[in-house]
Structures are given as C-alpha cells and as structure tokens.
Design an enzyme around this catalytic site. Structure first.
Site, short mmCIF file in Angstrom:
data_model
loop_
_atom_site.label_atom_id
_atom_site.label_comp_id
_atom_site.label_asym_id
_atom_site.label_seq_id
_atom_site.Cartn_x
_atom_site.Cartn_y
_atom_site.Cartn_z
N THR A 199 -0.40 0.57 6.56
CA THR A 199 0.02 -0.47 5.50
C THR A 199 0.20 -1.78 5.90
O THR A 199 0.56 -1.72 7.11
CB THR A 199 1.15 0.17 4.44
OG1 THR A 199 2.32 -0.32 5.37
CG2 THR A 199 1.29 1.35 4.43
N GLY A 200 0.02 -2.87 5.36
CA GLY A 200 0.19 -4.11 5.57
C GLY A 200 -0.77 -4.91 5.60
O GLY A 200 -1.96 -4.62 4.69
N ARG A 257 -12.55 -9.29 -2.57
CA ARG A 257 -11.97 -9.02 -1.25
C ARG A 257 -11.69 -7.49 -1.08
O ARG A 257 -10.82 -6.84 -1.88
CB ARG A 257 -10.75 -9.92 -0.87
CG ARG A 257 -9.90 -9.60 0.47
CD ARG A 257 -8.93 -8.65 0.17
NE ARG A 257 -7.92 -8.47 1.59
CZ ARG A 257 -6.77 -7.68 1.56
NH1 ARG A 257 -6.72 -6.46 0.71
NH2 ARG A 257 -6.56 -7.58 2.83
N VAL A 258 -11.75 -6.89 -0.04
CA VAL A 258 -11.50 -5.50 0.31
C VAL A 258 -10.73 -5.56 1.65
O VAL A 258 -11.09 -5.98 2.84
CB VAL A 258 -12.66 -4.66 0.58
CG1 VAL A 258 -12.49 -3.22 0.97
CG2 VAL A 258 -13.57 -4.59 -0.94
N GLY A 259 -9.55 -4.73 1.60
CA GLY A 259 -8.80 -4.88 2.79
C GLY A 259 -9.02 -3.41 3.76
O GLY A 259 -10.09 -2.69 3.47
N ASP A 260 -7.96 -2.93 4.47
CA ASP A 260 -8.07 -1.84 5.33
C ASP A 260 -8.17 -0.55 4.77
O ASP A 260 -8.75 0.58 5.18
CB ASP A 260 -7.05 -1.72 6.60
CG ASP A 260 -5.59 -1.77 5.83
OD1 ASP A 260 -5.33 -2.51 4.89
OD2 ASP A 260 -5.08 -0.79 6.24
N THR A 298 0.99 -1.18 -0.03
CA THR A 298 -0.12 0.05 -0.09
C THR A 298 0.80 1.12 -0.04
O THR A 298 2.02 1.25 0.54
CB THR A 298 -1.16 -0.06 1.19
OG1 THR A 298 -1.63 -1.18 1.55
CG2 THR A 298 -1.84 1.33 1.33
N GLY A 331 -4.21 -6.25 5.83
CA GLY A 331 -5.56 -5.35 5.94
C GLY A 331 -6.40 -6.23 6.83
O GLY A 331 -7.17 -5.15 7.52
#
Ligand code: GLY
Length: 261
Positions: free
Chosen positions: A173-174, A150-153, A123, A176
């Site tokens: 970052t990282g 899929r959705v992350g943070d 990210t 999610g």
C-alpha cells in the site's frame, strides 16, 4: 481463502467512510472515482485485475472474474466496465455527499490534495495463507485527484500483490509509482524464496526502495508478507504502518515504524 479475501474487500469497497477504496473514495482530478483491483492465487500463479474502472462495484469481484472467466490477467477502463456489465453488475453512482464535497474543496484549493494524499493512506490489501496455500488481493481508488486514467501499483501483479506457494505472498500500500518501480511485492516474495523470513523480506524491499528510490520517503510505501510456513511481517518507508493479523480468535493489530536505508 479466496472467498474470504474477496468478501473482506467487497465490504471495504462498499464502506463510504474509507476514502481510499470503492464507494465515496477520493476521485480523479475531474471528479470521477476510478478503481483498481487485483487478486493472485499462489498454487498456480493465476491472477486477475482491473484498472481505471468507473461506476462499478465491487472492483475486486471483477478482478476475480477476469482471473476465473477469461484467459487474461488484466482488463482496463471502459472495457473493464463493459466486461463487468456483461457478467451481471450494474452501473452505479459511487459518489457520496462527502466525496462530492471533497472534490469541491479540491477545485477551490488544489493544495488540499497534499493533505489527502499524505494522510489518507490509499489502498486495502489482504493476504491469506491456509495450510501453505497463499493468496493476495488488493483494491484501491489510487492517488486522490490523480490524472484520469492513471494506474498505480495495486492492479499490477508483482507490484501491488504477488503470491507463490513455493515461498509466500506479499502486498503493498502507499505511493503506487514508487512501489511499481521497485516491483515491491514480487521482490518481497523472492526474498522469502531465498530463505528470508517474511519480516526480513519486507525490510529488504523497503531498504532497497529507500536506497534506490529516495522519493519513497516522501509518502508512506508499505509492504507486508506471509511466508509459506505462516510467519508474517511488514515494513514501511515513512511514518508508522498499522496492519492486522488473524490466526483464529480476535484479530491482532500490529504497527511497524519507518526503517533507515
Ligand atoms: N497504492 C495505490 C496507488 O498508488 O494507486
């Protein structure tokens, strides 16, 4: 400030050498690049984001338009693409020869996913503070070879970014899923609101994650923050995390190392 953060992310999204964001990024498990992006302004807590966006750049600009041109915070998937097209962006192919080769490698040897997910970082998050007015923005292609949709943070306000002029701004970052469960960015801004420095607040969030989400040691999860008065910091759950600050003159590189729980 918002223009500067957006411009930085637009350039990063267009750079095919960054495999974690925009053009030429790691695709999902069906070979399609899906982008998430978000922005938040601390003066009035306005925010905009897009998730699972396909075939459109720059995702950060679409997120900004969601904030500025609609009464909403997030638009998802095919409708985010349609929204971007209605506002003037054209569909484009985000693949490059290299990204197609990485996908072909993944199809042949699915275990390469681990190599990319654990080494490529994932990210680009940018934070700004101009005279106590804070802004946060983030853009990503998410975890490489993720399940489609899929959705992350990163597009989630409170997880991937948060900004509040009463305290400061934070971004992540990282991995999610872990950062989202911890509401990492909001937690960090709350830490600053309670009187911690940016560094103390980042440390507190990472220690909380190490304690409550032990899985967050398996892949680097980083938070960074700028307090209202300009002090800044970052912390990470695993390995080392490089980040850059700019206060005029040359940008400075910093590095933080993993904390203990
Ligand atoms: N931090 C980006 C993601 O997990 O999607």
């Amino acid at each position: 400030m918002l223009d500067a953060l957006e411009a930085g992310l637009v350039a990063a999204e267009d750079d095919p050498h960054l495999v974690a964001i925009g053009r030429g990024a790691l695709p999902n498990s069906e070979g399609v690049i899906e982008l998430d992006a978000s922005v938040m302004v601390g003066s009035d807590l306005t925010a905009g984001s897009v998730c699972a966006l396909q075939g459109i750049l720059p995702a950060i600009t679409v997120a900004r338009w969601v904030m500025e041109r609609t009464p909403h915070v997030m638009i998802a998937g095919q409708q985010a693409k349609r929204f971007a097209e209605q506002h003037g962006l054209k569909e484009q192919c985000l693949d490059t020869a290299e990204s197609r080769a990485r996908f072909a490698e993944y199809l042949e040897r699915p275990e390469v996913k681990e190599k990319y997910v654990h080494t490529a970082h994932d990210t680009v998050t940018v934070l700004g503070n101009q005279d106590g007015k804070v802004t946060a923005a983030s853009s990503t292609s998410g975890l490489g070879f993720k399940v489609p949709g899929r959705v992350g943070d990163s597009p989630i306000v409170g997880s991937g970014i948060y900004a509040d002029d009463e305290a400061g701004c934070a971004g992540a970052t990282g991995w999610g899923e872990q950062l989202w469960r911890a509401c990492a960015s909001y937690r960090t801004v709350r830490g600053m609101a309670s009187g911690m420095s940016a560094q103390e607040a980042c440390d507190e969030t990472v220690r909380y994650m190490l304690r409550r989400l032990p899985g967050s040691r398996e892949m680097a999860c980083a938070v960074m923050a700028i307090a209202r008065d300009g002090n800044f910091g970052a912390a990470v759950t695993q390995g080392t995390f490089p980040y850059w600050s700019w206060t005029g003159g040359e940008p400075q590189m910093h590095e933080c190392s993993a904390l203990e729980a």
